[in-house]
Design an enzyme around this catalytic site. Structure first.
Site, mmCIF file in Angstrom:
data_model
loop_
_atom_site.group_PDB
_atom_site.id
_atom_site.type_symbol
_atom_site.label_atom_id
_atom_site.label_comp_id
_atom_site.label_asym_id
_atom_site.label_seq_id
_atom_site.Cartn_x
_atom_site.Cartn_y
_atom_site.Cartn_z
ATOM 1 C CB SER A 61 37.323 43.619 34.223
ATOM 2 O OG SER A 61 38.142 43.929 34.869
ATOM 3 C CG ASP B 125 34.672 46.809 40.706
ATOM 4 O OD1 ASP B 125 35.700 46.997 40.889
ATOM 5 O OD2 ASP B 125 34.148 46.582 40.095
ATOM 6 C CG HIS C 170 36.364 43.175 39.692
ATOM 7 N ND1 HIS C 170 36.205 44.463 38.991
ATOM 8 C CD2 HIS C 170 37.160 43.049 39.003
ATOM 9 C CE1 HIS C 170 36.962 44.723 37.550
ATOM 10 N NE2 HIS C 170 36.995 43.657 37.741
#
Length: 306
Positions: free
Chosen positions: A153, A249, A279
């Site tokens: 991320s 995601d 995610h």
């Protein structure tokens, strides 16, 4: 393909929780650390914390060794955060699995977070930590000629920017980059995945915008390649990349777009897409079969690259 039933059950169980963007960062950080502290932790040969010098003061790092031999590749790892939350403690389990699956030493970095440390503090800390790893790798069984940058991320953003800065500064040499559902672009124009997966899939579009806006205090910096590396004018000369994206995601499209730009720039790039994941799924290694499969596949690629 539908979202994996195990992940759907987790989302169902969290229904009714306050939105991330409605909670004070300090409270969020404490809740994430308490939640992740319950996860089972695989044993590695040695774990130690160190304080290292950084551009704004000391930076905490955690070093994981697969064994006590010398000469291992070193993965400098940057945890996910939405630029605001998480730590080397919340990502302890992930880093242990990464150490075991790759056979590399892993150095997890507690880079600065917004709002206390807005852009460019995170990238500055990350680059400084990678330079420290290159200079001191031999002291913890690492090979300074085989450094890999990695993250998930917003941590993947830190890894990408570190690779860019190392290329432009003439070092340290980076052997590979491992990017798990990376943040690569400020969402001025919403990609389709923000619309399709921006609610009810875990990380929401509102939470991501909240993180971005705490992180980028000067709107002009949204387009800076060290904030939005998808906008970097030239990606040529970067090290080989392994990019993971997930269907459920909101960062799906910018991760794929970055992998496509790397390929177009002549960078050896492997893009692996998981159709039934969301995610954050890689943080469930040890508890989710698909995360274990993904970690094993990435570990095999990393072992070859290093």
């Amino acid at each position: 393909m539908a979202l994996h039933p195990q992940l759907q059950a987790i989302l169902d169980a969290s229904a009714g929780m306050p939105p991330m963007e409605s909670v004070a960062p300090a409270v969020l950080r404490a809740s994430y650390e308490a939640l992740t502290a319950k996860a089972p932790r695989p044993d590695v040969a040695h774990v130690e914390d160190r304080m290292i010098p950084g551009p704004r003061g000391e930076i905490r790092v955690r070093i994981y060794r697969p064994d006590l031999a010398d000469g291992h590749a070193v993965i400098t790892y940057f945890h996910g955060s939405a630029f605001v939350i998480c730590s080397i403690d919340t990502h302890d389990v992930l880093c242990r699995h990464l150490c075991l699956q790759s056979g590399a030493v892993v150095v997890s970095v507690d880079y600065g977070l917004a709002p206390e440390a807005p852009f460019p503090a995170g990238p500055d800390d990350s680059f400084a930590a990678t330079r420290w790893v290159a200079e001191h790798a031999a002291s913890f069984g690492g090979d300074p000629a085989r450094i890999i940058v990695a993250g998930d991320s917003a941590g993947a953003t830190m890894a990408i920017v570190t690779a860019l800065r190392a290329r432009d500064a003439g070092g340290p040499a980076i052997a590979a980059q491992f990017l798990i559902y990376p943040v690569t672009d400020y969402p001025d124009a919403l990609p389709a995945s923000y619309v399709e997966r921006g609610e009810d899939c875990g990380l929401t579009a509102n939470a991501m915008r909240w993180g971005w806006d705490l992180y980028i205090t000067n709107p002009a910096d949204r387009a800076h390649p060290h904030a939005s590396p998808l906008r970097a004018p030239d990606l040529a000369g970067l090290p080989p990349a392994y990019v993971i994206t997930a269907e459920y995601d909101l960062l799906r499209d910018e991760g794929k777009a970055f992998a496509e730009r790397l390929t177009a720039a002549g960078v050896d790039t492997t893009l692996v897409h998981y159709d039934d994941m969301n995610h954050g799924f890689m943080g469930m290694a040890g508890s989710l079969d698909r995360a274990d499969e993904a970690m094993a596949a990435a570990g095999a690629w990393l072992a070859v690259q290093a």
